[in-house]
Design a protein around this motif. Structure first.
Motif, PDB file in Angstrom:
ATOM      1  N   ALA A 203       0.825  -1.207   0.000  1.00 32.89           N
ATOM      2  CA  ALA A 203       0.000   0.000   0.000  1.00 32.89           C
ATOM      3  C   ALA A 203       0.859   1.257   0.000  1.00 32.89           C
ATOM      4  CB  ALA A 203      -0.935  -0.002   1.201  1.00 32.89           C
ATOM      5  N   ALA A 204       2.044   1.177   0.592  1.00 26.65           N
ATOM      6  CA  ALA A 204       2.932   2.338   0.641  1.00 26.65           C
ATOM      7  C   ALA A 204       3.424   2.735  -0.744  1.00 26.65           C
ATOM      8  CB  ALA A 204       4.125   2.047   1.544  1.00 26.65           C
ATOM      9  N   LYS A 205       3.276   1.853  -1.725  1.00 25.00           N
ATOM     10  CA  LYS A 205       3.703   2.145  -3.094  1.00 25.00           C
ATOM     11  C   LYS A 205       2.620   2.870  -3.896  1.00 25.00           C
ATOM     12  CE  LYS A 205       6.284  -2.244  -3.129  1.00 25.00           C
ATOM     13  NZ  LYS A 205       6.371  -3.581  -3.774  1.00 25.00           N
ATOM     14  N   LEU A 206       1.422   2.997  -3.298  1.00 27.83           N
ATOM     15  CA  LEU A 206       0.270   3.517  -4.040  1.00 27.83           C
ATOM     16  C   LEU A 206      -0.142   4.895  -3.547  1.00 27.83           C
ATOM     17  CD1 LEU A 206      -1.918   0.275  -4.145  1.00 27.83           C
ATOM     18  CD2 LEU A 206      -0.030   0.951  -5.655  1.00 27.83           C
ATOM     19  N   GLN A 207      -0.969   5.558  -4.349  1.00 30.43           N
ATOM     20  CA  GLN A 207      -1.509   6.860  -3.976  1.00 30.43           C
ATOM     21  C   GLN A 207      -2.950   6.982  -4.458  1.00 30.43           C
ATOM     22  OE1 GLN A 207       0.936   9.778  -5.978  1.00 30.43           O
ATOM     23  NE2 GLN A 207       0.681   8.819  -7.985  1.00 30.43           N
ATOM     24  N   VAL A 208      -3.742   7.746  -3.718  1.00 24.82           N
ATOM     25  CA  VAL A 208      -5.124   8.039  -4.093  1.00 24.82           C
ATOM     26  C   VAL A 208      -5.111   9.303  -4.949  1.00 24.82           C
ATOM     27  CG1 VAL A 208      -7.426   8.629  -3.290  1.00 24.82           C
ATOM     28  CG2 VAL A 208      -6.039   6.990  -1.998  1.00 24.82           C
ATOM     29  N   ILE A 209      -5.636   9.208  -6.169  1.00 26.31           N
ATOM     30  CA  ILE A 209      -5.648  10.394  -7.037  1.00 26.31           C
ATOM     31  C   ILE A 209      -7.047  10.978  -7.216  1.00 26.31           C
ATOM     32  CG2 ILE A 209      -3.603   9.591  -8.267  1.00 26.31           C
ATOM     33  CD1 ILE A 209      -5.524   9.050 -10.696  1.00 26.31           C
ATOM     34  N   TRP A 210      -8.073  10.264  -6.733  1.00 33.38           N
ATOM     35  CA  TRP A 210      -9.442  10.791  -6.848  1.00 33.38           C
ATOM     36  C   TRP A 210     -10.304  10.108  -5.812  1.00 33.38           C
ATOM     37  CZ3 TRP A 210     -14.110   8.269  -7.854  1.00 33.38           C
ATOM     38  CH2 TRP A 210     -15.213   9.106  -8.096  1.00 33.38           C
ATOM     39  N   GLN A 211     -11.222  10.860  -5.227  1.00 36.41           N
ATOM     40  CA  GLN A 211     -12.237  10.269  -4.346  1.00 36.41           C
ATOM     41  C   GLN A 211     -13.576  10.936  -4.602  1.00 36.41           C
ATOM     42  OE1 GLN A 211     -11.179  10.763  -0.235  1.00 36.41           O
ATOM     43  NE2 GLN A 211     -11.465  12.957  -0.242  1.00 36.41           N
ATOM     44  N   SER A 212     -14.626  10.166  -4.429  1.00 35.26           N
ATOM     45  CA  SER A 212     -15.986  10.642  -4.691  1.00 35.26           C
ATOM     46  C   SER A 212     -16.552  11.352  -3.477  1.00 35.26           C
ATOM     47  CB  SER A 212     -16.882   9.451  -5.030  1.00 35.26           C
ATOM     48  OG  SER A 212     -17.136   8.694  -3.848  1.00 35.26           O
ATOM     49  N   PRO A 213     -17.707  11.987  -3.624  1.00 31.91           N
ATOM     50  CA  PRO A 213     -18.458  12.414  -2.430  1.00 31.91           C
ATOM     51  C   PRO A 213     -18.833  11.181  -1.602  1.00 31.91           C
ATOM     52  CG  PRO A 213     -19.341  13.416  -4.430  1.00 31.91           C
ATOM     53  CD  PRO A 213     -18.384  12.363  -4.876  1.00 31.91           C
ATOM     54  N   ALA A 214     -19.313  11.406  -0.394  1.00 31.85           N
ATOM     55  CA  ALA A 214     -19.667  10.302   0.505  1.00 31.85           C
ATOM     56  C   ALA A 214     -21.014   9.693   0.121  1.00 31.85           C
ATOM     57  CB  ALA A 214     -19.717  10.802   1.942  1.00 31.85           C
ATOM     58  N   PHE A 215     -21.088   8.353   0.256  1.00 28.17           N
ATOM     59  CA  PHE A 215     -22.322   7.597   0.023  1.00 28.17           C
ATOM     60  C   PHE A 215     -22.598   6.707   1.232  1.00 28.17           C
ATOM     61  CE2 PHE A 215     -21.133   8.819  -4.211  1.00 28.17           C
ATOM     62  CZ  PHE A 215     -22.318   8.912  -4.914  1.00 28.17           C
ATOM     63  N   SER A 216     -23.875   6.422   1.474  1.00 23.47           N
ATOM     64  CA  SER A 216     -24.243   5.530   2.580  1.00 23.47           C
ATOM     65  C   SER A 216     -23.623   4.158   2.375  1.00 23.47           C
ATOM     66  CB  SER A 216     -25.761   5.386   2.684  1.00 23.47           C
ATOM     67  OG  SER A 216     -26.358   6.613   2.979  1.00 23.47           O
ATOM     68  N   TYR A 217     -23.222   3.551   3.481  1.00 27.46           N
ATOM     69  CA  TYR A 217     -22.541   2.272   3.394  1.00 27.46           C
ATOM     70  C   TYR A 217     -23.517   1.154   3.016  1.00 27.46           C
ATOM     71  CZ  TYR A 217     -18.758  -0.948   4.151  1.00 27.46           C
ATOM     72  OH  TYR A 217     -17.790  -1.888   3.954  1.00 27.46           O
ATOM     73  N   ASP A 218     -22.944  -0.018   2.689  1.00 30.29           N
ATOM     74  CA  ASP A 218     -23.705  -1.127   2.104  1.00 30.29           C
ATOM     75  C   ASP A 218     -24.978  -1.476   2.873  1.00 30.29           C
ATOM     76  OD1 ASP A 218     -21.725  -1.312   0.257  1.00 30.29           O
ATOM     77  OD2 ASP A 218     -20.900  -3.204   0.966  1.00 30.29           O
ATOM     78  N   PRO A 219     -26.068  -1.728   2.143  1.00 29.55           N
ATOM     79  CA  PRO A 219     -27.312  -2.168   2.782  1.00 29.55           C
ATOM     80  C   PRO A 219     -27.353  -3.681   2.982  1.00 29.55           C
ATOM     81  CG  PRO A 219     -27.691  -1.798   0.448  1.00 29.55           C
ATOM     82  CD  PRO A 219     -26.246  -1.465   0.702  1.00 29.55           C
ATOM     83  N   LEU A 220     -28.235  -4.111   3.843  1.00 27.94           N
ATOM     84  CA  LEU A 220     -28.613  -5.512   3.972  1.00 27.94           C
ATOM     85  C   LEU A 220     -30.005  -5.656   3.385  1.00 27.94           C
ATOM     86  CD1 LEU A 220     -27.497  -6.416   7.623  1.00 27.94           C
ATOM     87  CD2 LEU A 220     -26.291  -6.917   5.492  1.00 27.94           C
ATOM     88  N   VAL A 221     -30.196  -6.694   2.565  1.00 25.47           N
ATOM     89  CA  VAL A 221     -31.458  -6.906   1.861  1.00 25.47           C
ATOM     90  C   VAL A 221     -32.007  -8.274   2.252  1.00 25.47           C
ATOM     91  CG1 VAL A 221     -32.592  -7.012  -0.393  1.00 25.47           C
ATOM     92  CG2 VAL A 221     -30.592  -5.552  -0.070  1.00 25.47           C
ATOM     93  N   ILE A 222     -33.293  -8.349   2.487  1.00 24.77           N
ATOM     94  CA  ILE A 222     -33.948  -9.614   2.814  1.00 24.77           C
ATOM     95  C   ILE A 222     -35.043  -9.889   1.793  1.00 24.77           C
ATOM     96  CG2 ILE A 222     -35.705  -8.601   4.351  1.00 24.77           C
ATOM     97  CD1 ILE A 222     -35.255 -11.072   6.186  1.00 24.77           C
TER      98      ILE A 222
END
Length: 320
Positions: A203-222
């Motif tokens: 991971a130390a070899k990598l870099q973040v070049i773009w990030q999105s706005p925030a979204f709600s985390y994963d849902p659970l579906v039944i």
């Protein structure tokens, strides 16, 4: 008549005690995913009074297909896949995941190796030169969001722009980037944090070049056809797990090791409205760039996209 009654009773008994299957996409590998979630499945089995089995799958497409065939009754899914399950797979959202630290949101990420393109603009100024490691079609964080918010917003259609595109989960994409098989990779903030913890040197070899706005985390579906009593028990289990009772502290530890989770919050189909606009705009963008369509055919497809959008908005509780 007596035999018919007995047969009906046996069928009801078998249905009442049938296994409940909890399905999820194994972003860190099938074996690891099953090992991580088994302690929680054991606790759910005890709470429900019936066997809970785990089913780890490789991608959202398989999750959707198995849910639609009733091979899965509870699914942890991406938001886009949950939308498909609600629209076509007899599903409904009942909870959403919360990460350690109380985080209920995530961001989509694009990564490069250090020394590679340092910004999204730099990456999108090199047509047909970069290899892109994308999420599977159907994944919200690693496919839909970057396809529209990172690429289409810059007037780039990914499958026409990159030298090559491979499709995988966050671990696949991470490894492709580290190993030099990709120049750009999609991930999400939560998955990348786990990969940084698991593979700190890489991971130390990598870099973040773009990030999105925030979204709600994963849902659970039944599935909606799960008996109402069982649905209630399942909802109570997830919402209370790690939060109430004498075992809460021990349950919190299990949640952390399962997926660095802090618990679950109640949710509804309304959560899925976050991606309906993205889906529409991305589909319209692709349609605009399709030069093979006659004008009449283009108009018909555009009308169909808007009809589906209106139907989804109605299913999910109306406009914002």
């Amino acid at each position: 008549m007596f035999r018919t009654v007995i047969a009906a009773l046996l069928l009801l008994s078998a249905t009442a005690h049938a296994d409940v299957v909890f399905g999820f996409v194994a972003n860190r590998g099938i074996e690891q995913g099953l090992e991580d979630w088994q302690p929680i499945a054991d606790d759910m089995s005890q709470r429900l009074g019936q066997k809970v089995r785990l089913l780890a799958v490789r991608d959202d497409k398989e999750l959707s297909e198995r849910f639609a065939r009733n091979e899965i009754q509870i699914a942890r899914s991406s938001t886009q896949t949950a939308l498909n399950l609600v629209e076509h797979g007899n599903g409904q959202v009942f909870a959403r995941l919360v990460l350690t630290g109380g985080k209920g949101e995530y961001r989509s990420l694009l990564l490069t190796r250090k020394g590679g393109p340092a910004t999204l603009e730099a990456a999108l100024s090199q047509p047909k030169r970069l290899n892109f490691a994308s999420g599977f079609n159907g994944n919200t964080a690693t496919y839909l969001i970057p396809q529209y918010l990172a690429f289409a917003k810059g007037n780039v259609l990914a499958d026409q722009y990159f030298k090559s595109i491979s499709y995988g989960n966050s671990l696949d994409n991470f490894r492709a980037l580290v190993d030099g098989k990709a120049d750009l990779a999609a991930s999400s903030s939560d998955e990348y944090e786990k990969l940084q913890e698991r593979f700190p040197k890489d991971a130390a070899k990598l870099q973040v070049i773009w990030q999105s706005p925030a979204f709600s985390y994963d849902p659970l579906v039944i599935r909606r056809d799960v008996p109402a009593t069982t649905q209630g028990k399942i909802r109570d289990f997830f919402v209370q797990y790690g939060r109430t009772g004498a075992a809460a502290s021990n349950e919190m530890t299990k949640l952390y090791y399962a997926d660095q989770l802090a618990g679950f919050l109640p949710s509804t189909n309304r959560q899925l409205r976050e991606v309906t606009d993205l889906q529409l705009f991305y589909a319209l963008f692709r349609l605009t760039l399709n030069n093979q369509l006659a004008q009449d055919a283009r108009k018909e497809q555009e009308k169909a996209l808007y009809r589906r959008y209106d139907q989804l908005v109605s299913i999910l509780g109306g406009a914002y």
